[in-house]
Write a protein that holds these residues in place. Sequence first.
Motif, PDB file in Angstrom:
ATOM      1  N   GLU A 132       0.838  -1.202   0.000  1.00 57.89           N
ATOM      2  CA  GLU A 132       0.000   0.000   0.000  1.00 57.89           C
ATOM      3  C   GLU A 132       0.873   1.252   0.000  1.00 57.89           C
ATOM      4  N   PRO A 133       0.418   2.317  -0.673  1.00 59.63           N
ATOM      5  CA  PRO A 133       1.202   3.557  -0.713  1.00 59.63           C
ATOM      6  C   PRO A 133       1.510   4.070   0.698  1.00 59.63           C
ATOM      7  N   GLY A 134       2.762   4.377   0.920  1.00 62.09           N
ATOM      8  CA  GLY A 134       3.180   4.927   2.207  1.00 62.09           C
ATOM      9  C   GLY A 134       3.370   3.915   3.307  1.00 62.09           C
ATOM     10  N   ALA A 135       3.128   2.647   3.014  1.00 58.78           N
ATOM     11  CA  ALA A 135       3.277   1.617   4.049  1.00 58.78           C
ATOM     12  C   ALA A 135       4.750   1.405   4.371  1.00 58.78           C
ATOM     13  N   SER A 136       5.038   1.182   5.659  1.00 58.88           N
ATOM     14  CA  SER A 136       6.408   0.977   6.119  1.00 58.88           C
ATOM     15  C   SER A 136       6.548  -0.409   6.738  1.00 58.88           C
ATOM     16  N   PRO A 137       7.708  -1.058   6.569  1.00 57.92           N
ATOM     17  CA  PRO A 137       7.938  -2.348   7.231  1.00 57.92           C
ATOM     18  C   PRO A 137       7.723  -2.273   8.736  1.00 57.92           C
ATOM     19  N   GLY A 138       7.872  -1.055   9.279  1.00 61.94           N
ATOM     20  CA  GLY A 138       7.679  -0.889  10.711  1.00 61.94           C
ATOM     21  C   GLY A 138       6.290  -1.278  11.185  1.00 61.94           C
ATOM     22  N   VAL A 139       5.296  -1.243  10.278  1.00 57.37           N
ATOM     23  CA  VAL A 139       3.938  -1.623  10.653  1.00 57.37           C
ATOM     24  C   VAL A 139       3.882  -3.090  11.058  1.00 57.37           C
ATOM     25  N   VAL A 140       4.494  -3.953  10.248  1.00 56.92           N
ATOM     26  CA  VAL A 140       4.496  -5.381  10.547  1.00 56.92           C
ATOM     27  C   VAL A 140       5.342  -5.666  11.793  1.00 56.92           C
ATOM     28  N   VAL A 141       6.481  -5.011  11.897  1.00 59.67           N
ATOM     29  CA  VAL A 141       7.358  -5.208  13.055  1.00 59.67           C
ATOM     30  C   VAL A 141       6.641  -4.793  14.338  1.00 59.67           C
ATOM     31  N   HIS A 142       6.015  -3.623  14.310  1.00 63.38           N
ATOM     32  CA  HIS A 142       5.282  -3.141  15.488  1.00 63.38           C
ATOM     33  C   HIS A 142       4.170  -4.112  15.863  1.00 63.38           C
ATOM     34  N   THR A 143       3.452  -4.605  14.859  1.00 59.02           N
ATOM     35  CA  THR A 143       2.355  -5.542  15.116  1.00 59.02           C
ATOM     36  C   THR A 143       2.865  -6.811  15.778  1.00 59.02           C
ATOM     37  N   ALA A 144       3.922  -7.400  15.234  1.00 59.89           N
ATOM     38  CA  ALA A 144       4.465  -8.634  15.804  1.00 59.89           C
ATOM     39  C   ALA A 144       4.948  -8.416  17.234  1.00 59.89           C
ATOM     40  N   ALA A 145       5.640  -7.299  17.469  1.00 63.10           N
ATOM     41  CA  ALA A 145       6.155  -7.015  18.812  1.00 63.10           C
ATOM     42  C   ALA A 145       5.017  -6.819  19.814  1.00 63.10           C
ATOM     43  N   GLU A 146       3.957  -6.152  19.386  1.00 64.74           N
ATOM     44  CA  GLU A 146       2.817  -5.943  20.280  1.00 64.74           C
ATOM     45  C   GLU A 146       2.107  -7.259  20.602  1.00 64.74           C
ATOM     46  N   LEU A 147       2.033  -8.154  19.633  1.00 66.14           N
ATOM     47  CA  LEU A 147       1.418  -9.458  19.904  1.00 66.14           C
ATOM     48  C   LEU A 147       2.236 -10.240  20.934  1.00 66.14           C
ATOM     49  N   VAL A 148       3.552 -10.159  20.830  1.00 67.60           N
ATOM     50  CA  VAL A 148       4.404 -10.811  21.821  1.00 67.60           C
ATOM     51  C   VAL A 148       4.176 -10.202  23.200  1.00 67.60           C
ATOM     52  N   ARG A 149       4.090  -8.879  23.243  1.00 67.11           N
ATOM     53  CA  ARG A 149       3.872  -8.206  24.541  1.00 67.11           C
ATOM     54  C   ARG A 149       2.519  -8.595  25.141  1.00 67.11           C
ATOM     55  N   GLU A 150       1.498  -8.777  24.300  1.00 65.36           N
ATOM     56  CA  GLU A 150       0.199  -9.216  24.811  1.00 65.36           C
ATOM     57  C   GLU A 150       0.307 -10.595  25.454  1.00 65.36           C
ATOM     58  N   LEU A 151       1.025 -11.486  24.797  1.00 61.66           N
ATOM     59  CA  LEU A 151       1.231 -12.811  25.387  1.00 61.66           C
ATOM     60  C   LEU A 151       1.953 -12.717  26.723  1.00 61.66           C
ATOM     61  N   TRP A 152       2.969 -11.842  26.758  1.00 64.85           N
ATOM     62  CA  TRP A 152       3.762 -11.688  27.974  1.00 64.85           C
ATOM     63  C   TRP A 152       2.893 -11.162  29.120  1.00 64.85           C
ATOM     64  N   ARG A 153       2.041 -10.197  28.807  1.00 63.52           N
ATOM     65  CA  ARG A 153       1.198  -9.617  29.863  1.00 63.52           C
ATOM     66  C   ARG A 153       0.224 -10.638  30.443  1.00 63.52           C
ATOM     67  N   GLU A 154      -0.212 -11.578  29.615  1.00 63.41           N
ATOM     68  CA  GLU A 154      -1.184 -12.575  30.076  1.00 63.41           C
ATOM     69  C   GLU A 154      -0.530 -13.819  30.670  1.00 63.41           C
ATOM     70  N   ASP A 155       0.779 -13.922  30.531  1.00 67.07           N
ATOM     71  CA  ASP A 155       1.491 -15.126  30.971  1.00 67.07           C
ATOM     72  C   ASP A 155       1.793 -15.063  32.461  1.00 67.07           C
ATOM     73  N   THR A 156       1.356 -16.070  33.187  1.00 60.89           N
ATOM     74  CA  THR A 156       1.612 -16.128  34.633  1.00 60.89           C
ATOM     75  C   THR A 156       2.636 -17.199  34.986  1.00 60.89           C
ATOM     76  N   THR A 157       3.202 -17.857  33.981  1.00 64.51           N
ATOM     77  CA  THR A 157       4.098 -18.981  34.240  1.00 64.51           C
ATOM     78  C   THR A 157       5.564 -18.667  33.962  1.00 64.51           C
TER      79      THR A 157
END
Length: 246
Positions: A154-179
């Motif tokens: 898409e016009p103006g799209a940056s690779p940072g969008v995918v990187v940010h998304t992946a990193a945020e998904l990891v952080r969500e898992l981390w926040r919910e992880d109690t083990t």
Amino acid sequence: MGTAQKAVRGFALDIGSSRTRVWAPGAGVLADVPSGPVRRGRVTDATPHQRLLRRVADTAFGGALDETVVMLCHPVLAGPAEREETRRMVAGLGAARVVSVNSARAAAAYAGPSGGGPLLVVDLGAALTEVTLLVDGVMQDARLAEIGLDDLAEPGASPGVVVHTAAELVRELWREDTTGAVRGALGRGVLVTGGGALRLDLTGRLALRLGARLRLANDPATSTVRGAGLLLSSALRHPGGGPRRP
């Protein structure tokens, strides 16, 4: 004299948003072609896929699938209804048995043994970004975002969008992880698969964002179907792993 038994055959199938791939023991990748109508990992029209699989069956198995087991990959968070719809599509070809496996477990199988314990799998696909926490090969939690490599066109799209998304998904898992499993998995190295694993502009930034070492899957674009093929081979060797009518 006893009646000779037919040899049990099988193939692994990965219907991705961009490519559909078929792998068979002893033959390797039988098909790697553009997918039919698929929207964010969901098959929207079964007909083109059935035609493809029929061509594969005609070429590789002489057209007969009655003694064939299919190992079918699905997105990690595909719901029961979605999985069943795709399974029926494949079973409609006459396969004796259809077994489902999530894409993260399949990719981890192809990555090879790394001992037990926690493993994070990040799949940077064409239309989806998936992050899965496996512990001893079993999925414990997962996150999915409908953002992928195709969106970077898409016009103006940056690779940072995918990187940010992946990193945020990891952080969500981390926040919910109690083990402590996510923390342990980050310490062991994150397995990255999908077409995005071939892009240094994504993997380099992701490693920095996560502060973790990345393990890039061998041949990441086909690692899911190859891993499913390895699981299929194991199932066929196991007693009771042969065909059963679905």
